[in-house]
Write a protein that holds these residues in place. Sequence first.
Motif, PDB file in Angstrom:
ATOM      1  N   ASN A 268       2.966  -7.336   8.385  1.00 61.26           N
ATOM      2  CA  ASN A 268       2.694  -6.022   8.986  1.00 61.26           C
ATOM      3  C   ASN A 268       2.416  -6.128  10.485  1.00 61.26           C
ATOM      4  O   ASN A 268       1.304  -5.846  10.954  1.00 61.26           O
ATOM      5  N   ILE A 289      -5.102  -8.058   0.834  1.00 62.55           N
ATOM      6  CA  ILE A 289      -3.816  -7.370   0.970  1.00 62.55           C
ATOM      7  C   ILE A 289      -3.281  -6.956  -0.402  1.00 62.55           C
ATOM      8  O   ILE A 289      -2.780  -5.841  -0.573  1.00 62.55           O
ATOM      9  N   ALA A 290      -3.404  -7.837  -1.386  1.00 59.97           N
ATOM     10  CA  ALA A 290      -2.938  -7.509  -2.736  1.00 59.97           C
ATOM     11  C   ALA A 290      -3.731  -6.354  -3.337  1.00 59.97           C
ATOM     12  O   ALA A 290      -3.175  -5.529  -4.086  1.00 59.97           O
ATOM     13  N   ASP A 291      -5.026  -6.266  -3.012  1.00 58.64           N
ATOM     14  CA  ASP A 291      -5.880  -5.201  -3.554  1.00 58.64           C
ATOM     15  C   ASP A 291      -5.681  -3.866  -2.846  1.00 58.64           C
ATOM     16  O   ASP A 291      -6.178  -2.835  -3.308  1.00 58.64           O
ATOM     17  N   HIS A 292      -4.987  -3.891  -1.709  1.00 61.24           N
ATOM     18  CA  HIS A 292      -4.802  -2.669  -0.912  1.00 61.24           C
ATOM     19  C   HIS A 292      -3.314  -2.443  -0.659  1.00 61.24           C
ATOM     20  O   HIS A 292      -2.882  -2.271   0.481  1.00 61.24           O
ATOM     21  N   THR A 293      -2.549  -2.482  -1.726  1.00 65.91           N
ATOM     22  CA  THR A 293      -1.106  -2.275  -1.619  1.00 65.91           C
ATOM     23  C   THR A 293      -0.806  -0.937  -0.941  1.00 65.91           C
ATOM     24  O   THR A 293      -1.385   0.091  -1.272  1.00 65.91           O
ATOM     25  N   GLY A 294       0.096  -0.990   0.018  1.00 62.38           N
ATOM     26  CA  GLY A 294       0.457   0.227   0.733  1.00 62.38           C
ATOM     27  C   GLY A 294      -0.350   0.455   1.993  1.00 62.38           C
ATOM     28  O   GLY A 294       0.008   1.312   2.810  1.00 62.38           O
TER      29      GLY A 294
END
Length: 368
Positions: A268, A289-294
Amino acid sequence: MTSRLEFWQGNIASAEGALAAGCRFFGGYPITPSTEVAEHMAVKLPKKGGVFIQMEDELASIASVIGAAWTGARAMTATSGPGFSLMMENIGYAAMTETPCVIVNVQRGGPSTGQPTMAAQGDMMQCRFGSHGDYAIIALCPASVQEMYDLTVKAFNLADRFRVPVFLMADEVIGHMRERIIVPETVENTGRPAFVPGTPPFKPAAGSLIPGFPEFGKGYETHVTGLTHDERGYPCATNPGLHATLVKRLVDKIESATEELADFDVINPDAEQVFIAYGAPVRTVQQVIADHTGKNIGFLRIRTVWPFPSHALALFRHARRFIVPELNLGQIAREIERHTNVPVMSVPKLGGDLHTPAELAGIWEAKT
């Protein structure tokens, strides 16, 4: 090319990577949390025709590695904080004599004997500046068991190619965790720059900053000294111009290749809030990052910390803040501050525990 799956501890993966890379000498002294590297090499090296020696201490360990390297062997040692400190004088000798060798440091809490069984990243500045004088080195930081293997292989290739000590700066978390790993059938082996008989042994080839390597036992009669020396290897310690030329070359051969040596991932690049991490904290950021996809969470994940890839910071053109979690009091955060006008937030953690995803997510969310 075929490969196989294994379930290895990080330290074992580093030892296996060294064996695959052609390491045939290990000189070391057991120290937590790196001891498994030495134990594994003690079992496996003789079966490969190599030599394992447990030395009387870490000073002797790095000295034996330097000597073995000059006979043409790919040589390494493994240690942790207190042992690393003892090696510093001879690490400077290796830099001055352009000796290719690999030093694995599985970092633990310090200073002094500190926390032998707990993780830290407190030796990052020491590996770069720990010995006296001006010189440059290469330091790689794994964040997985796979990278303990892959980056150990890479360390040997870089050490040979640049004739320089190369450090694998792991930490207790990565050294002792167990994960699935893909082991390739073969690995790259670049070898050392060829020596042309009859040329001065410390004279770089035309267009290069790196001399060929005249290994002992080949009849080259090479003189090796830690004193300031001319291109023949003869001591010449009172010549200011010669000393300046030599030391600048030792530094420039690494720092002029910074962009080539750089190894990092960019996630990003248009984000305003950007995490920067190396080693074990990488895993926490990956979980955030995996826990906050998008969500637009920026991430610069660094594998080659030295020479520091300052050009990577400019890839985040909209960054308003760099967030740097480290298992120290902000050693690389200070280096980042030297290379950017973007505000840098150091997120230090001591004591051996990793940052939690909730801790880092909270910091990111506070400014979004």
